[in-house]
Motif scaffolding. Structure first.
Motif, PDB file in Angstrom:
ATOM      1  N   SER A 121       0.831  -1.212   0.000  1.00 18.09           N
ATOM      2  CA  SER A 121       0.000   0.000   0.000  1.00 18.09           C
ATOM      3  C   SER A 121       0.861   1.256   0.000  1.00 18.09           C
ATOM      4  O   SER A 121       0.537   2.238  -0.672  1.00 18.09           O
ATOM      5  N   THR A 122       1.964   1.232   0.731  1.00 16.83           N
ATOM      6  CA  THR A 122       2.873   2.374   0.755  1.00 16.83           C
ATOM      7  C   THR A 122       3.453   2.628  -0.626  1.00 16.83           C
ATOM      8  O   THR A 122       3.526   3.769  -1.086  1.00 16.83           O
ATOM      9  N   ALA A 123       3.862   1.561  -1.307  1.00 21.92           N
ATOM     10  CA  ALA A 123       4.382   1.721  -2.668  1.00 21.92           C
ATOM     11  C   ALA A 123       3.307   2.280  -3.590  1.00 21.92           C
ATOM     12  O   ALA A 123       3.581   3.147  -4.434  1.00 21.92           O
ATOM     13  N   ALA A 124       2.070   1.814  -3.433  1.00 28.61           N
ATOM     14  CA  ALA A 124       0.986   2.312  -4.275  1.00 28.61           C
ATOM     15  C   ALA A 124       0.724   3.789  -4.006  1.00 28.61           C
ATOM     16  O   ALA A 124       0.522   4.577  -4.941  1.00 28.61           O
ATOM     17  N   PHE A 125       0.751   4.191  -2.734  1.00 29.46           N
ATOM     18  CA  PHE A 125       0.509   5.596  -2.408  1.00 29.46           C
ATOM     19  C   PHE A 125       1.654   6.489  -2.875  1.00 29.46           C
ATOM     20  O   PHE A 125       1.425   7.621  -3.293  1.00 29.46           O
ATOM     21  N   HIS A 126       2.890   5.998  -2.828  1.00 27.77           N
ATOM     22  CA  HIS A 126       4.009   6.795  -3.325  1.00 27.77           C
ATOM     23  C   HIS A 126       3.880   7.018  -4.828  1.00 27.77           C
ATOM     24  O   HIS A 126       4.113   8.113  -5.327  1.00 27.77           O
ATOM     25  N   TRP A 127       3.511   5.964  -5.556  1.00 28.17           N
ATOM     26  CA  TRP A 127       3.364   6.113  -6.994  1.00 28.17           C
ATOM     27  C   TRP A 127       2.193   7.037  -7.307  1.00 28.17           C
ATOM     28  O   TRP A 127       2.281   7.886  -8.201  1.00 28.17           O
ATOM     29  N   THR A 128       1.077   6.895  -6.576  1.00 27.95           N
ATOM     30  CA  THR A 128      -0.082   7.758  -6.802  1.00 27.95           C
ATOM     31  C   THR A 128       0.256   9.207  -6.504  1.00 27.95           C
ATOM     32  O   THR A 128      -0.145  10.111  -7.247  1.00 27.95           O
ATOM     33  N   ASN A 129       1.014   9.438  -5.437  1.00 24.92           N
ATOM     34  CA  ASN A 129       1.434  10.789  -5.099  1.00 24.92           C
ATOM     35  C   ASN A 129       2.279  11.383  -6.222  1.00 24.92           C
ATOM     36  O   ASN A 129       2.101  12.537  -6.612  1.00 24.92           O
ATOM     37  N   TYR A 130       3.193  10.604  -6.753  1.00 22.82           N
ATOM     38  CA  TYR A 130       4.020  11.090  -7.861  1.00 22.82           C
ATOM     39  C   TYR A 130       3.149  11.382  -9.082  1.00 22.82           C
ATOM     40  O   TYR A 130       3.294  12.414  -9.721  1.00 22.82           O
ATOM     41  N   PHE A 131       2.242  10.472  -9.385  1.00 22.12           N
ATOM     42  CA  PHE A 131       1.419  10.625 -10.583  1.00 22.12           C
ATOM     43  C   PHE A 131       0.535  11.858 -10.487  1.00 22.12           C
ATOM     44  O   PHE A 131       0.450  12.642 -11.428  1.00 22.12           O
ATOM     45  N   ILE A 132      -0.112  12.056  -9.338  1.00 21.50           N
ATOM     46  CA  ILE A 132      -0.988  13.215  -9.174  1.00 21.50           C
ATOM     47  C   ILE A 132      -0.183  14.506  -9.083  1.00 21.50           C
ATOM     48  O   ILE A 132      -0.559  15.530  -9.641  1.00 21.50           O
ATOM     49  N   GLY A 133       0.946  14.464  -8.397  1.00 18.44           N
ATOM     50  CA  GLY A 133       1.719  15.682  -8.167  1.00 18.44           C
ATOM     51  C   GLY A 133       2.610  16.111  -9.316  1.00 18.44           C
ATOM     52  O   GLY A 133       2.926  17.290  -9.454  1.00 18.44           O
ATOM     53  N   ARG A 134       3.027  15.166 -10.149  1.00 18.56           N
ATOM     54  CA  ARG A 134       3.973  15.519 -11.216  1.00 18.56           C
ATOM     55  C   ARG A 134       3.439  15.264 -12.615  1.00 18.56           C
ATOM     56  O   ARG A 134       3.594  16.092 -13.493  1.00 18.56           O
ATOM     57  N   CYS A 135       2.861  14.093 -12.821  1.00 14.93           N
ATOM     58  CA  CYS A 135       2.446  13.739 -14.188  1.00 14.93           C
ATOM     59  C   CYS A 135       1.208  14.504 -14.635  1.00 14.93           C
ATOM     60  O   CYS A 135       1.176  15.015 -15.752  1.00 14.93           O
ATOM     61  N   ILE A 136       0.188  14.566 -13.801  1.00 13.08           N
ATOM     62  CA  ILE A 136      -1.042  15.246 -14.203  1.00 13.08           C
ATOM     63  C   ILE A 136      -0.813  16.734 -14.460  1.00 13.08           C
ATOM     64  O   ILE A 136      -1.240  17.244 -15.498  1.00 13.08           O
ATOM     65  N   PRO A 137      -0.124  17.473 -13.565  1.00 10.11           N
ATOM     66  CA  PRO A 137       0.131  18.885 -13.889  1.00 10.11           C
ATOM     67  C   PRO A 137       0.980  19.055 -15.154  1.00 10.11           C
ATOM     68  O   PRO A 137       0.754  19.981 -15.935  1.00 10.11           O
ATOM     69  N   SER A 138       1.925  18.152 -15.373  1.00  6.33           N
ATOM     70  CA  SER A 138       2.741  18.231 -16.577  1.00  6.33           C
ATOM     71  C   SER A 138       1.891  18.009 -17.825  1.00  6.33           C
ATOM     72  O   SER A 138       2.033  18.723 -18.825  1.00  6.33           O
ATOM     73  N   LEU A 139       0.994  17.027 -17.758  1.00  7.10           N
ATOM     74  CA  LEU A 139       0.100  16.774 -18.895  1.00  7.10           C
ATOM     75  C   LEU A 139      -0.846  17.947 -19.123  1.00  7.10           C
ATOM     76  O   LEU A 139      -1.130  18.310 -20.271  1.00  7.10           O
ATOM     77  N   LEU A 140      -1.334  18.543 -18.040  1.00 11.15           N
ATOM     78  CA  LEU A 140      -2.221  19.695 -18.181  1.00 11.15           C
ATOM     79  C   LEU A 140      -1.487  20.900 -18.790  1.00 11.15           C
ATOM     80  O   LEU A 140      -2.036  21.597 -19.649  1.00 11.15           O
ATOM     81  N   ARG A 141      -0.256  21.112 -18.361  1.00 11.94           N
ATOM     82  CA  ARG A 141       0.524  22.231 -18.936  1.00 11.94           C
ATOM     83  C   ARG A 141       0.737  22.008 -20.419  1.00 11.94           C
ATOM     84  O   ARG A 141       0.626  22.942 -21.220  1.00 11.94           O
ATOM     85  N   ARG A 142       1.064  20.785 -20.800  1.00 12.11           N
ATOM     86  CA  ARG A 142       1.286  20.507 -22.223  1.00 12.11           C
ATOM     87  C   ARG A 142       0.014  20.688 -23.034  1.00 12.11           C
ATOM     88  O   ARG A 142       0.042  21.235 -24.136  1.00 12.11           O
ATOM     89  N   SER A 143      -1.121  20.221 -22.473  1.00 12.22           N
ATOM     90  CA  SER A 143      -2.374  20.330 -23.231  1.00 12.22           C
ATOM     91  C   SER A 143      -2.819  21.794 -23.321  1.00 12.22           C
ATOM     92  O   SER A 143      -3.407  22.188 -24.327  1.00 12.22           O
ATOM     93  N   ILE A 144      -2.561  22.577 -22.300  1.00 13.07           N
ATOM     94  CA  ILE A 144      -2.932  24.000 -22.344  1.00 13.07           C
ATOM     95  C   ILE A 144      -2.055  24.739 -23.334  1.00 13.07           C
ATOM     96  O   ILE A 144      -2.516  25.582 -24.086  1.00 13.07           O
ATOM     97  N   LEU A 145      -0.754  24.398 -23.351  1.00 14.21           N
ATOM     98  CA  LEU A 145       0.152  25.069 -24.275  1.00 14.21           C
ATOM     99  C   LEU A 145      -0.103  24.682 -25.721  1.00 14.21           C
ATOM    100  O   LEU A 145       0.062  25.482 -26.636  1.00 14.21           O
ATOM    101  N   VAL A 146      -0.544  23.432 -25.963  1.00 17.89           N
ATOM    102  CA  VAL A 146      -0.804  22.983 -27.325  1.00 17.89           C
ATOM    103  C   VAL A 146      -2.075  23.595 -27.875  1.00 17.89           C
ATOM    104  O   VAL A 146      -2.147  23.986 -29.026  1.00 17.89           O
ATOM    105  N   SER A 147      -3.088  23.700 -27.027  1.00 11.10           N
ATOM    106  CA  SER A 147      -4.385  24.203 -27.525  1.00 11.10           C
ATOM    107  C   SER A 147      -4.478  25.700 -27.523  1.00 11.10           C
ATOM    108  O   SER A 147      -3.701  26.494 -27.465  1.00 11.10           O
TER     109      SER A 147
END
Length: 158
Positions: free
Chosen positions: A132-158
């Protein structure tokens, strides 16, 4: 310094404000060591944050506890019991799956009510908490780094 019953007493603070303002100048009260910032200073040319340094391998990340800073290692740690459970289900579908203990709460108490199940402590709880700790660490990384990065890219592209 005053004495009290023959023992030296500590000096009294003049006021709360003087005591609090002196804290920031006192270097002995700060926590140093493992709790300090692990990020190298930005003034050093070519320095990278710890999560961007190249990995020395999955096993090295597990042993040195770097899997908490490397999402690629934490997702591998999460994937191992899932892969073992699926493999066991394919190879022996009619036998109890021992890998279920790593993914689901186990050790149900037999005298618990049907509508209100209760579970006892077991060694499997420790393994489940690690997964569970490993799952929460990965989820924290995904929500904190990947999603904002994807949102920035999609905002800049559109």
């Amino acid at each position: 310094m005053t004495t009290y019953n023959g023992n030296a007493a500590r000096p009294q603070a003049g006021s709360l404000q003087n005591g609090l303002s002196g804290i920031q100048k006192d270097t002995n009260h700060h926590i140093e060591g493992s709790l300090t910032d692990q990020t190298p200073p930005a003034s050093v040319p070519g320095s990278l944050p710890p999560h961007e340094l190249p990995s020395k391998g999955f096993w090295n990340d597990v042993v040195t506890m770097r899997w908490m800073r490397r999402p690629s290692s934490s997702i591998k740690m999460l994937g191992v019991p899932i892969l073992l459970r699926l493999t066991w289900m394919l190879v022996t579908p009619h036998v109890d799956n021992p890998w279920d203990h790593l993914l689901f709460v186990s050790n149900r108490l037999p005298d618990s009510a049907q509508g209100f199940p209760m579970y006892g402590k077991s060694y499997w709880v420790r393994a489940l908490s690690l997964i569970s700790t490993a799952a929460f660490h990965w989820t924290n990384y995904f929500i904190g780094r990947c999603i904002p990065s994807l949102l920035r890219r999609s905002i800049l592209v559109s």
